[in-house]
Scaffold this motif. Structure first.
Motif, short mmCIF file in Angstrom:
data_model
loop_
_atom_site.label_atom_id
_atom_site.label_comp_id
_atom_site.label_asym_id
_atom_site.label_seq_id
_atom_site.Cartn_x
_atom_site.Cartn_y
_atom_site.Cartn_z
N CYS A 1 41.99 23.67 91.50
CA CYS A 1 41.01 24.42 91.64
C CYS A 1 39.65 23.98 91.54
N ARG B 1 35.21 24.48 92.36
CA ARG B 1 34.08 25.04 92.96
C ARG B 1 32.94 24.35 93.29
N PRO C 1 25.14 27.85 93.07
CA PRO C 1 26.21 27.79 93.84
C PRO C 1 26.21 27.71 95.35
N ARG D 1 31.05 32.07 93.88
CA ARG D 1 31.23 31.37 92.80
C ARG D 1 32.71 31.37 92.36
N LYS D 2 33.65 31.66 93.18
CA LYS D 2 35.06 31.63 93.07
C LYS D 2 35.70 30.38 93.13
N TYR D 3 36.51 30.15 92.44
CA TYR D 3 37.32 28.70 92.59
C TYR D 3 38.30 28.87 93.99
N GLN D 4 38.09 27.43 94.73
CA GLN D 4 38.87 27.33 95.64
C GLN D 4 40.22 26.49 95.19
#
Length: 491
Positions: free
Chosen positions: A464, A466, A477, A481-484
């Motif tokens: 993961c 970001r 960002p 702001r979410k992890y990929q």
């Protein structure tokens, strides 16, 4: 003169990129104390520049690197509680303005309910009032203060735990600090002392942590590190990392980010042509090519090279649209400036977490604008919305006024919280063996949202990431702001 250093499999992944750091000029040392290109170059840029001990000076062996004037900590003293403090009936220091902590066998720390302390037996490093933990990190050596941030953060968490009413069956935490001296022998010596003096080792960071791996496993001490840096440490059965090691692999989120912006055409991979930086650059390009990036340039740059224009002109002629570079802040800045000088504007200039610091944009100036960076932790600019980051920064200032939060410090804090939570949950069943068994079951660890989910027990790297971008004045960002989390490319 041999170049030795980080050899762990995950050093060929993007996770290892966060370990690159050093004054590249020191890489030509001999024996087991030479810091490799990635570890050295990155620690110098990510760690607080000029904050190695006092003003960058070498730290007195055995001294607290953040203590005024570098004065050594008295044997047995709590480095997080300087000066005289009142104590409770068990001899624990009581933070100003707080009531004494309950005695052994009473209430568990806040937030953990239903823990029984029945049958608790003192083991190594335990008394009726304290559980002693140790931290062995590179403080002196070729790069003074290389991993000072790891010790500062561990001290900060201990201060927080003790001040907030935390206890392990009525026992506070006491921290012993050891200097691994950027040397395998120093790491081994630190762990020999830890085996004798402490219940567990927590938050450690050493470039040559292979030195203490057999020692830790041999005495059965739980070693909950910030990050492991060698194969030997990764193979240690009693050793775990808040950011684990892993196999030869690379996270798909990074090439996928590039592909969304360029279609995968015209990839460029540059790396400082020495030690682990070179092997990481070649391996990363190999994995990203499997994922779909068509590289036009994969090239090493000599560590002493001062003119980057020929490399930029070559990429410009080859139609390169995305550029990645494995180096440190001074080299990142030099390349960004060469882009401007040669009127080269790639769609993507993407760097690993080592560029997330104050030094790179300061050195690069306006040329840094638009640079992308991938991270596996919450940026410090978001502390206001992340209580755990806020706590880390707050208590860091208490134990080391003026220190800046860092990547290494963040994962050391995370490892300290991980230790405290697992040890507290075990209650009366706590022992070195039971803690190690509990650690093997930990998965998707985030330290209350500080960083991406980590597979601590299985020691598999996280997939993961970001992304952030330098706006010209701040890191912002990108793509939310979410992890990929997109899996790994291996082999």
């Amino acid at each position: 003169m041999a170049h030795k250093g980080v050899t762990v499999g995950f050093a060929r992944s993007a996770v290892a990129a966060a370990l690159v750091a050093v004054v590249l000029a020191i890489l030509a040392g001999c024996g087991g104390s030479t810091v490799d290109a990635k570890t050295a170059a990155r620690a110098q840029s990510v760690n607080n520049p000029g904050q190695g001990g006092q003003g960058g000076d070498a730290v007195v062996p055995g001294a607290d690197p953040t203590a005024p004037n570098g004065n050594p900590i008295a044997p047995g003293a709590d480095p997080t509680s300087p000066g005289e403090q009142p104590t409770n009936s068990s001899g624990d220091p009581v933070p100003p303005g707080q009531n004494p902590a309950p005695g052994p066998g009473q209430q568990p720390p806040p937030g953990i309910k239903g823990v029984s302390c029945a049958g608790f037996k003192n083991g190594p490093g335990m008394t009726n009032s304290v559980v002693k933990i140790g931290n062995s990190s590179d403080i002196s050596g070729p790069v003074p203060g290389l991993f000072t941030a790891a010790q500062q953060a561990t001290r900060a968490y201990v201060a927080y735990f003790n001040a907030s009413g935390g206890n392990i069956c009525g026992r506070k935490l006491q921290l012993d600090l050891y200097d691994s001296r950027t040397d395998g022998g120093g790491d081994q010596q630190g762990y020999t002392k830890g085996c004798d003096n402490d219940f567990a080792m927590v938050g450690s960071m050493s470039s040559f942590d292979s030195g203490g791996a057999k020692t830790a496993e041999g005495c059965g001490i739980p070693d909950i590190r910030a990050i492991a840096t060698t194969v030997e440490r990764g193979n240690c059965k009693t050793c775990f990392g808040a950011q684990p090691a892993g196999p030869d692999a690379f996270q798909n989120a990074v090439p996928d980010f590039i592909i969304r912006r360029t279609g995968g055409k015209g990839g460029g991979m540059l790396y400082i042509n020495i030690g682990a930086a070179a092997s990481n650059g070649q391996s990363q390009a190999k994995h990203e090519a499997k994922r779909g990036i068509k590289f036009a340039t994969v090239k090493g740059i000599d560590v002493a090279e001062f003119n980057y224009s020929p490399y930029v002109q070559q990429m410009k002629s080859a139609g390169v649209q995305s550029v990645q570079f494995i180096a440190a802040s001074p080299q990142f800045a030099k390349l960004a400036q060469a882009f401007v000088q040669n009127n080269f504007k790639p769609k993507v200039f993407l760097l690993d977490p080592s560029a997330y610091n104050d030094e790179y944009p300061k050195l690069a100036g306006d040329a840094a604008k638009g640079t992308y960076v991938f991270l596996n932790f919450t940026p410090f600019e978001e502390a206001a919305s992340n209580p755990e980051i806020k706590l880390y920064i707050q208590y860091l200032q208490q134990v080391a006024p003026g220190a800046k939060p860092t990547f290494f410090g963040l994962f050391a804090w995370s490892s300290a919280r991980l230790f405290a939570e697992q040890a507290t949950k075990l209650g009366g069943k706590l022992s070195r063996a039971s803690l190690i068994a509990a650690m093997r079951k930990v998965d998707n660890w985030t330290s209350n949202g500080m960083h991406a989910p980590m597979h601590v027990g299985s020691k598999k790297i996280s997939d993961c990431w970001r992304f952030i971008q330098w706006s010209g004045s701040a890191w912002k960002p990108v793509e939310g702001r979410k992890y990929q989390c997109r899996g790994l490319t291996t082999g």
